[in-house]
Design an enzyme around this catalytic site. Structure first.
Site, PDB file in Angstrom:
ATOM      1  N   HIS A 142      -1.625   5.903  -6.203  1.00  0.00           N
ATOM      2  CA  HIS A 142      -2.964   5.380  -5.943  1.00  0.00           C
ATOM      3  C   HIS A 142      -3.242   5.223  -4.449  1.00  0.00           C
ATOM      4  O   HIS A 142      -4.395   5.168  -4.033  1.00  0.00           O
ATOM      5  CB  HIS A 142      -3.214   4.069  -6.701  1.00  0.00           C
ATOM      6  CG  HIS A 142      -2.475   2.874  -6.213  1.00  0.00           C
ATOM      7  ND1 HIS A 142      -1.252   2.475  -6.731  1.00  0.00           N
ATOM      8  CD2 HIS A 142      -2.777   1.948  -5.271  1.00  0.00           C
ATOM      9  CE1 HIS A 142      -0.860   1.368  -6.142  1.00  0.00           C
ATOM     10  NE2 HIS A 142      -1.768   1.025  -5.236  1.00  0.00           N
ATOM     11  N   SER A 192       1.428  -2.016  -1.793  1.00  0.00           N
ATOM     12  CA  SER A 192       1.463  -0.825  -2.644  1.00  0.00           C
ATOM     13  C   SER A 192       2.190   0.295  -1.913  1.00  0.00           C
ATOM     14  O   SER A 192       1.845   0.637  -0.787  1.00  0.00           O
ATOM     15  CB  SER A 192       0.042  -0.371  -2.991  1.00  0.00           C
ATOM     16  OG  SER A 192      -0.584  -1.288  -3.849  1.00  0.00           O
ATOM     17  N   ASP A 210       3.878   5.970 -10.531  1.00  0.00           N
ATOM     18  CA  ASP A 210       2.913   5.757  -9.448  1.00  0.00           C
ATOM     19  C   ASP A 210       3.503   6.182  -8.103  1.00  0.00           C
ATOM     20  O   ASP A 210       3.849   5.356  -7.265  1.00  0.00           O
ATOM     21  CB  ASP A 210       2.520   4.278  -9.414  1.00  0.00           C
ATOM     22  CG  ASP A 210       1.224   4.034  -8.660  1.00  0.00           C
ATOM     23  OD1 ASP A 210       0.781   4.941  -7.937  1.00  0.00           O
ATOM     24  OD2 ASP A 210       0.652   2.942  -8.807  1.00  0.00           O
TER      25      ASP A 210
END
Length: 713
Positions: free
Chosen positions: A85, A649, A221
Site C-alpha cells: 500500500h 507502514s 502487503d
C-alpha cells in the site's frame, strides 16, 4: 551530538520504563533501562549496532519511503522492501489496461527489467542535533504565541540554511514534547528508485477495505524496489548510467519463524500521535472531527466504487486514490468507536483532576500551573464550534472534487493576470504547468469526479450552517433545494479543468480564470476557509502555551511515567514480543494466520477476496517448499505487541540478532484509539511473515534472481 545525548539521557534516566511494548523511542538516545529491558526480552544487539552515526548500523538500512512510509534495505545491492500500500501509487502510475501491474503483479527477472519511478524518493538519516537553544533564541515567557511562532520559524529557516550550505541534503527541524524541545535531522535523498516486484492484487491487497485495521489478516502487503546511485555512489537523478546502491547496511532474512514470547523490534518513521493531549482534544475527535471525516469519505467512496466497479480502466486510475481515502475513513470509524469503548475521555479527565490537585498542593506549582486550563478551555470552545466546518472545507470543499482541487494549482497564474504581469512571463509560467496537466488527466475520470463533487457539495450544504459555509455553496444550494447535480454538470461542461483539450487550448492563449465556474467555486471555498483559518489561529494562540505548559508539568508530576515523545515522522524504535490477545469476552485470537485462512476467505471475482489461479494451484499442491512451518503450513501474518502508527507502514520487524522476520503493515481494530492512548492489553502490530514474502518471490513471481541476492538464514 554529545549535547543531545546528555539532554535526553538526563530526561529519560529520571523515569522508569512502564512496559516495553509501549513507547516510540529515539534510537540514537537509548538509555540503560531501555537496553536492559530489550536484552531481557531477547535482544543481543548493542546500542551502537542498532544506531550509530560513527559507523554502519541497522539505522542505515531504514529509509523514509516516499511521502509517508518506511522502507528497509535487504540486500548488498540496494533492494528495498516496503508495503504494497506504500508503493501502490507508484505501481498505479506505471499501469495501464495493456500492462495491468495492479491486477497481475510485476516481477523483474533482471535489473534491466526494473522500472523507474520519476516521483519517488527515499531518504536516509545521516545526522541529528539538538537545536532547542538556537530555535528559541529571542523567545521569553512574555513573548506572545504569534510572535513566538514567527521567531521559531525565522530561527529555524536560518539554521536550515546554515547547516545545509551548498550540500544536496534535506534538513528538517522538528518540535518535540509540545514545542519544549527542537531537534534537527539531516537526510540524504536518493531519487532513482526502481520497481522490482509487486505481487498481484489478490495477494498485495487481499482483504482490502473489509479486512483493513483488523485481525486476523491474510495479506501479502509488500513491494520491492531498488535504490540506484551515480557510478561514484552519490545520490543522482535517474540515468541509464546509474548503478545499484552499495548498501551501507542491509537486513538478512531469518526463516526460523516466530512463536509467542519471541523478541520483536521495529525501526521506522511513525507519523503522528497525540498521547499527551487533554480531554478536550479527545472529546473533539469523538464528537466533531471524526464523524465529519467519516461522513465526507463515506460519500466519496460510494461514488468511487460505483464507477470503479463498472470500468476496469477507471479501476486502474483510481485504485491508489480509493485506497488512500478508504484507509483513514475506516481508521476514523475505528478510532471514534474505540475511544468510547476504552473510556479515553474519562481517563484524561481523571488525569487532569490529578494534575490540578498536584499543582494546587504547592504555592510555587500553583503559581506556574494553576490557571493553565483557562487557555485550553478558550481554545476548544472555538474549535468545537468550527471543527466540523473546518473538516468539510477540506474534505468536501477544496480537496473534495478533483477538478476543484486541480484548479487551485492555477492560483498563481491568475494572480499574475491580476497584477498585470508581462504576457511573456505568464506564458512561461503556464508552459511549466504542462507536466502537471499531463499527470492529472492521465488518471482522471470526469464522470466519476462529477458525481463525487455534486454529492460532496450537497453534503456540505446539508450539514454545515450558513454562517460557517462558503457563500457560493449556500447560493447554489438555496437555488436548487440542496441538489448540486445540475449545476455541477453544467460547470463541468464549461470548465477548462475537467477536459484536457479545453485546458490546453486555454494554455495556448491564457486569460484570467475568474469566469471559469470551477475555478470561481474553488476560490470561494478557499476564501471561506481563510476566514475560518483565522479563527483556528486565534484558538491555537489561546491554547498552545497552556498545552505546552501542561506537557512540562505532566513530566514533573509523573516522574516515573514513560515519556517518550509523540510520533512526528522521525526515526523511532519500538520493542515488544510476539503475542496472541483477547479481543473481547470469549474472543481469543491466535498470534498467526496461514494460507488455509486465505483460502477460507476466497470469493471468486470479488475485488477484495479473489485469488489468482496460479496461487490457488500452488496451495492445492501444498507447494510451500522450505517456507512451510513444522506443520507443513505456510504462515502468512503474525502479531506483536510493538507500538506503531501510520508512517510505520513498511517498517521491518527485526529479531534479537538483527535479522528480518517480518514486515509491519497495520494495527488492530480493538486498539484504534492508539494514536491518542496506547491500549496495553489489546494493542497489536500486524506483520507479514518473512517466509510468506520469500514464498511469493520464489513460487509466485519465480524471481530466483531476487532470492539469490538476499542473505537468508
Amino acid at each position: 551530538m554529545k549535547k543531545l545525548f546528555s539532554l535526553l539521557a538526563a530526561l529519560m534516566l529520571t523515569m522508569t520504563v512502564a512496559r516495553a511494548d509501549e513507547g516510540m523511542w529515539l534510537p540514537y538516545a537509548l538509555n540503560g533501562q531501555n537496553l536492559a529491558e530489550m536484552q531481557a526480552m531477547g535482544c543481543k544487539l548493542t546500542a551502537e549496532q542498532i544506531c550509530s552515526f560513527n559507523q554502519p548500523s541497522i539505522k542505515d538500512a531504514i529509509v523514509q519511503f516516499g511521502g509517508g512510509c518506511t522502507g528497509e534495505i535487504i540486500s548488498p545491492e540496494g533492494l528495498l522492501l516496503t508495503n504494497h500500500h506504500c508503493g501502490l501509487s507508484y505501481v498505479q502510475k506505471l499501469s495501464s489496461i495493456e500492462h495491468d501491474y495492479l491486477t497481475d503483479g510485476f516481477w523483474a527477472k533482471s535489473k534491466g527489467e526494473e522500472l523507474p519511478n520519476p516521483d519517488l524518493t527515499v531518504s536516509f538519516l545521516k545526522k541529528v542535533e539538538d537545536v532547542t537553544v538556537a530555535v528559541l533564541q529571542g523567545v521569553t515567557a512574555e513573548t506572545s504565541e504569534a510572535d513566538r511562532e514567527e521567531l521559531i520559524g525565522k530561527n529555524s529557516r536560518q539554521l536550515e540554511k546554515d547547516r545545509k550550505g551548498d550540500r544536496k541534503v534535506r534538513i528538517e527541524i522538528v518540535p518535540f514534547y509540545s514545542g519544549n524541545q527542537f531537534i534537527l535531522f539531516e537526510y540524504e535523498v536518493y531519487r532513482d528508485v526502481r520497481l522490482v516486484c509487486c505481487p498481484p492484487w489478490g495477494i498485495g491487497k487481499y482483504g482490502a477495505d473489509t479486512d483493513n485495521w483488523t485481525w486476523p489478516r491474510h495479506k501479502g502487503d509488500f513491494n520491492i524496489f531498488r535504490v540506484y546511485t551515480a557510478p561514484d555512489g552519490s545520490p543522482a537523478e535517474y540515468s541509464a548510467d546509474n548503478v545499484p546502491m552499495k548498501s551501507k547496511w542491509f537486513l538478512p532474512i531469518n526463516l526460523g519463524g516466530v512463536k509467542p514470547g519471541d523478541y520483536a523490534m521495529i525501526l521506522g518513521f511513525p507519523g503522528s500521535t497525540d498521547r499527551y493531549s487533554t480531554s478536550y482534544t479527545v472529546k473533539n475527535v469523538i464528537e466533531k472531527e471524526g464523524p465529519a471525516i467519516i461522513d465526507c469519505r463515506t460519500t466519496k467512496l460510494e461514488n468511487y466504487r460505483k464507477h470503479m466497479d463498472a470500468d476496469q480502466e477507471v479501476f486502474i486510475k483510481y485504485a491508489s486514490k480509493q485506497a488512500s481515502v478508504s484507509n483513514y475513513w475506516k481508521y476514523y470509524i475505528g478510532q471514534v468507536k474505540q475511544l468510547k469503548r476504552n473510556h479515553v475521555y474519562e481517563r484524561r479527565q481523571a488525569q487532569e483532576e490529578d494534575f490540578m490537585n498536584w499543582a494546587n498542593a504547592a504555592p510555587k506549582r500553583k503559581a506556574e500551573y494553576g490557571d493553565i486550563f483557562k487557555g485550553i478551555k478558550q481554545k476548544w470552545s472555538i474549535m468545537d464550534e468550527i471543527q466540523k466546518s473546518f473538516v468539510y472545507h477540506r474534505e468536501a470543499g477544496w480537496n473534495g472534487g478533483e477538478a476543484i482541487s486541480f484548479g487551485r494549482r492555477f492560483m498563481r497564474i491568475n494572480k499574475m493576470f491580476e497584477d498585470k504581469a508581462d504576457k511573456a512571463d505568464i506564458k512561461a509560467a503556464v508552459e511549466k504547468m504542462q507536466p502537471g496537466v499531463d499527470a492529472f488527466f492521465k488518471d482522471y475520470s470526469m464522470p466519476l469526479d462529477q458525481d463525487v463533487t455534486a454529492a460532496l457539495l450537497g453534503l456540505f450544504y446539508k450539514n454545515i450552517p450558513t454562517d460557517l459555509r462558503p457563500s457560493e455553496i449556500t447560493r447554489i444550494g438555496d437555488a436548487n433545494n440542496g441538489d448540486f447535480s445540475a449545476y455541477i454538470a453544467k460547470a463541468f461542461e464549461k470548465s477548462i479543468f475537467t477536459d484536457k483539450a479545453r485546458l490546453e487550448k486555454w494554455m495556448q492563449k491564457p486569460k484570467a480564470l475568474d469566469k471559469d465556474p470551477i475555478y470561481a467555486l474553488a476560490m470561494n471555498i478557499i476564501d471561506s476557509y481563510q476566514e475560518l483559518y483565522a479563527r483556528y489561529e486565534e484558538a491555537q494562540n489561546l491554547g498552545n502555551q497552556s498545552e505546552r505548559l501542561y506537557m512540562k508539568g505532566l513530566m514533573k508530576m509523573q516522574i516515573n511515567r514513560n515519556f517518550y515523545p509523540d510520533a512526528n515522522f522521525t526515526m523511532r524504535l519500538t520493542y515488544g514480543t510476539v503475542e496472541p490477545y483477547k479481543a473481547a469476552d470469549a474472543v481469543n485470537y491466535n498470534y498467526y494466520t496461514t494460507m488455509d485462512g486465505v483460502m477460507a476467505k476466497y470469493v471468486p471475482g470479488n475485488w477484495e477476496f479473489d485469488i489468482p489461479q496460479d496461487v490457488r494451484d500452488l496451495v492445492a499442491k501444498k507447494d510451500y517448499g522450505r517456507y512451510a512451518d513444522e506443520n507443513g503450513d505456510l504462515v502468512v501474518n503474525f502479531i506483536t505487541t510493538n507500538d506503531i502508527t501510520g508512517g510505520n507502514s513498511g517498517s521491518p520487524v527485526i529479531d534479537g540478532e538483527g535479522n528480518l522476520i517480518g514486515l509491519a503493515f497495520d494495527g488492530n481494530w480493538e486498539a484504534m484509539s492508539g494514536d491518542l492512548s496506547f491500549e496495553q492489553k489489546v494493542q497489536r502490530t500486524i506483520c507479514m511473515d518473512a517466509r510468506y514474502l520469500l514464498w511469493c518471490i520464489e513460487k509466485v513471481g519465480k524471481c530466483d534472481n531476487i532470492i539469490k541476492e538476499l542473505v537468508i538464514k
